[in-house]
Design a protein around this motif. Structure first.
Motif, PDB file in Angstrom:
ATOM      1  N   GLY A   1       3.522   8.170  -5.477  1.00  0.00           N
ATOM      2  CA  GLY A   1       4.592   9.304  -5.458  1.00  0.00           C
ATOM      3  C   GLY A   1       4.730   9.874  -4.223  1.00  0.00           C
ATOM      4  N   GLN A   2       4.147   9.460  -3.054  1.00  0.00           N
ATOM      5  CA  GLN A   2       4.482  10.171  -1.733  1.00  0.00           C
ATOM      6  C   GLN A   2       5.002   9.194  -0.426  1.00  0.00           C
ATOM      7  N   THR A   3       4.200   8.172  -0.517  1.00  0.00           N
ATOM      8  CA  THR A   3       4.579   7.201   0.479  1.00  0.00           C
ATOM      9  C   THR A   3       4.169   5.804   0.239  1.00  0.00           C
ATOM     10  N   PHE A   4       4.799   5.031   0.874  1.00  0.00           N
ATOM     11  CA  PHE A   4       4.725   3.345   0.689  1.00  0.00           C
ATOM     12  C   PHE A   4       4.614   2.664   1.967  1.00  0.00           C
ATOM     13  N   LYS A   5       3.942   1.673   2.262  1.00  0.00           N
ATOM     14  CA  LYS A   5       3.839   1.159   3.408  1.00  0.00           C
ATOM     15  C   LYS A   5       4.683  -0.194   3.767  1.00  0.00           C
ATOM     16  N   LEU A   6       5.138  -0.464   4.839  1.00  0.00           N
ATOM     17  CA  LEU A   6       5.771  -1.447   5.185  1.00  0.00           C
ATOM     18  C   LEU A   6       4.708  -2.699   5.452  1.00  0.00           C
TER      19      LEU A   6
ATOM     20  N   GLY B   1       0.793  -1.274   0.106  1.00  0.00           N
ATOM     21  CA  GLY B   1      -0.025   0.112   0.039  1.00  0.00           C
ATOM     22  C   GLY B   1       0.786   1.197   0.023  1.00  0.00           C
ATOM     23  N   GLY B   2       0.263   2.459  -0.098  1.00  0.00           N
ATOM     24  CA  GLY B   2       0.969   3.623   0.090  1.00  0.00           C
ATOM     25  C   GLY B   2       0.226   4.636  -1.012  1.00  0.00           C
TER      26      GLY B   2
END
Length: 179
Positions: free
Chosen positions: A49-54, A45-46
């Protein structure tokens, strides 16, 4: 031993070591962790262009990927609602004696009594009973379990467990793909 960026390990203590983070589904900045993002991408997820999830291992067990289980797709449940479809067909045996031991016969059953056939009496019949026909005395069979009207029991599906911390390496050696 040095860790690879994106490597996941179990730790037996209550903190994430330096350059590691808990695998708890946290969102990280792509700009701050470009190497880790290049490995994980948006698998967990995420925001584009800004964030991604662990990955999120809270309350989950690790499973190997396969054609039936893709990486990053959580499955399973902590609890399930039991329905008749969840239960396999089964029977309940009744223990009986032949009734030849006259000295052990009882007029009133108790918790140690067995159903017994009196001598020279046929107990079974091939004809179905009529509606409103004879019934067993109250207390012969008692319900088991506690199901309130209109509810279904919730049953835990958790296997026995020991709590450890899954952590992912944020900054380590970059894992080079084989050519």
């Amino acid at each position: 031993m040095d860790a690879f960026t994106g490597e996941i390990r179990l730790f037996p203590f209550n903190y994430a070591p330096q350059d590691w983070a808990y695998c708890d589904g946290s969102a990280l900045s792509i700009q701050q962790f470009p190497a880790l993002f290049s490995i994980l991408g948006y698998t967990y997820g995420g925001t584009s262009g800004q964030t991604f999830k662990l990955p999120n291992f809270n309350g989950r067990a690790a499973m190997g990927a396969s054609p039936q289980r893709s990486i990053g797709i959580p499955v399973g449940a902590d609890q399930v609602t039991l329905t008749p479809a969840n239960l396999t067909g089964h029977t309940h045996a009744v223990q009986v004696k032949d009734g030849t031991e006259a000295s052990a016969a009882l007029d009133v059953p108790n918790s140690t009594a067995y159903l017994a056939q009196p001598r020279n009496v046929r107990v079974y019949n091939n004809t179905a009973p009529l509606a409103g026909g004879p019934t067993l005395p109250t207390g012969t069979l008692t319900p088991a379990g506690q199901l309130s009207p209109g509810t279904s029991p919730q049953r835990s599906t958790l296997q026995p467990f020991l709590t450890l911390s899954y952590c992912i390496c944020l900054n380590g050696e970059y894992p080079v793909k084989p050519s």
